[in-house]
Write a protein that holds these residues in place. Structure first.
Motif, PDB file in Angstrom:
ATOM      1  N   ARG A  23       0.855  -1.174   0.000  1.00  0.00           N
ATOM      2  CA  ARG A  23       0.000   0.000   0.000  1.00  0.00           C
ATOM      3  C   ARG A  23       0.896   1.230   0.000  1.00  0.00           C
ATOM      4  NH1 ARG A  23      -4.184   1.699   4.682  1.00  0.00           N
ATOM      5  NH2 ARG A  23      -4.930   3.571   3.669  1.00  0.00           N
ATOM      6  N   HIS A  24       0.548   2.218  -0.813  1.00  0.00           N
ATOM      7  CA  HIS A  24       1.402   3.388  -0.962  1.00  0.00           C
ATOM      8  C   HIS A  24       0.785   4.605  -0.291  1.00  0.00           C
ATOM      9  CE1 HIS A  24       4.010   1.283  -3.732  1.00  0.00           C
ATOM     10  NE2 HIS A  24       2.934   0.853  -4.371  1.00  0.00           N
ATOM     11  N   THR A  25       1.656   5.499   0.125  1.00  0.00           N
ATOM     12  CA  THR A  25       1.191   6.758   0.691  1.00  0.00           C
ATOM     13  C   THR A  25       0.821   7.701  -0.445  1.00  0.00           C
ATOM     14  OG1 THR A  25       3.398   7.742   0.690  1.00  0.00           O
ATOM     15  CG2 THR A  25       2.756   6.480   2.661  1.00  0.00           C
ATOM     16  N   ALA A  26       0.179   8.806  -0.095  1.00  0.00           N
ATOM     17  CA  ALA A  26      -0.198   9.787  -1.110  1.00  0.00           C
ATOM     18  C   ALA A  26       1.045  10.353  -1.795  1.00  0.00           C
ATOM     19  CB  ALA A  26      -1.017  10.906  -0.479  1.00  0.00           C
ATOM     20  N   LEU A  27       2.127  10.541  -1.036  1.00  0.00           N
ATOM     21  CA  LEU A  27       3.374  11.032  -1.644  1.00  0.00           C
ATOM     22  C   LEU A  27       3.920  10.031  -2.657  1.00  0.00           C
ATOM     23  CD1 LEU A  27       5.380  12.668   1.284  1.00  0.00           C
ATOM     24  CD2 LEU A  27       4.633  13.752  -0.822  1.00  0.00           C
ATOM     25  N   GLU A  28       3.900   8.757  -2.310  1.00  0.00           N
ATOM     26  CA  GLU A  28       4.379   7.737  -3.241  1.00  0.00           C
ATOM     27  C   GLU A  28       3.488   7.663  -4.478  1.00  0.00           C
ATOM     28  OE1 GLU A  28       6.449   4.583  -0.153  1.00  0.00           O
ATOM     29  OE2 GLU A  28       4.284   4.508  -0.478  1.00  0.00           O
ATOM     30  N   ASN A  29       2.177   7.793  -4.285  1.00  0.00           N
ATOM     31  CA  ASN A  29       1.254   7.797  -5.430  1.00  0.00           C
ATOM     32  C   ASN A  29       1.542   8.966  -6.361  1.00  0.00           C
ATOM     33  OD1 ASN A  29      -0.123   5.523  -4.566  1.00  0.00           O
ATOM     34  ND2 ASN A  29      -1.710   6.685  -3.524  1.00  0.00           N
TER      35      ASN A  29
END
Length: 181
Positions: free
Chosen positions: A30-36
């Motif tokens: 699962r990715h964070t918003a920054l990673e997305n």
């Protein structure tokens, strides 16, 4: 007593659910918003580079503007320059977002940087939109083929729909980063 037991069991379920969520983040599922955001900017930058190859197919395709060789070259080069500029802008945004470190930076700095890159994203759209609309307008105005013009209209509508969807996804990620929750 039964209510207390039920509440205790519900709490245990909530803890397990949060634990699973954290495990997914830690294990990379699962990715964070920054990673997305960073991943989306990297993807858009790479897609723009592929579009440069498409512009070369226009330059060397004699069916594209068959009566006007110089227009075919001008449109192809214009689109290649547009795609290169878009790729550079998206790559710059990717590098900036990727450089935000939520572990070492204070929350105010993370929010400030996210708002800065969000503003630049919107400014880049304001720069790129007139360029691509000009290229599309020249193509539609120069071609005498009804089906080509219908293709431009359908492509324009699809592009606007996809573009708005992606813009909303970008803005949702920025909102998630800058929210106070």
């Amino acid at each position: 007593m039964d209510n207390l037991k039920k509440d205790w069991q519900d709490t245990n379920v909530a803890i397990q659910t949060e634990s699973n969520s954290y495990d997914k983040i830690i294990n990379g599922k699962r990715h964070t918003a920054l990673e997305n955001l960073a991943e989306r900017y990297r993807r858009f930058s790479n897609i723009a580079l592929v579009l440069i190859l498409l512009s070369f197919s226009w330059i060397f395709n004699p069916e594209m503007f068959p009566d006007n060789h110089s227009l075919r070259i001008a449109v192809g080069i214009s689109f290649a320059v547009y795609a290169l500029i878009a790729s550079i802008m998206d790559r710059w945004l990717y590098q900036g977002i990727r450089g935000i470190d939520v572990v070492t930076m204070p929350v105010s700095e993370v929010i400030h940087k996210a708002l800065f890159y969000r503003k630049r994203h919107l400014q880049f759209i304001a720069i790129l939109l007139p360029i691509v609309l000009s290229i599309i307008g020249v193509m539609a105005w120069s071609m005498d083929n009804l089906y080509f013009r219908l293709g431009i209209v359908v492509g324009f509508i699809a592009g606007v729909a996809i573009g708005l969807r992606q813009l909303l996804a970008f803005l949702a990620d920025y909102r998630a980063i800058t929210s106070e929750d």
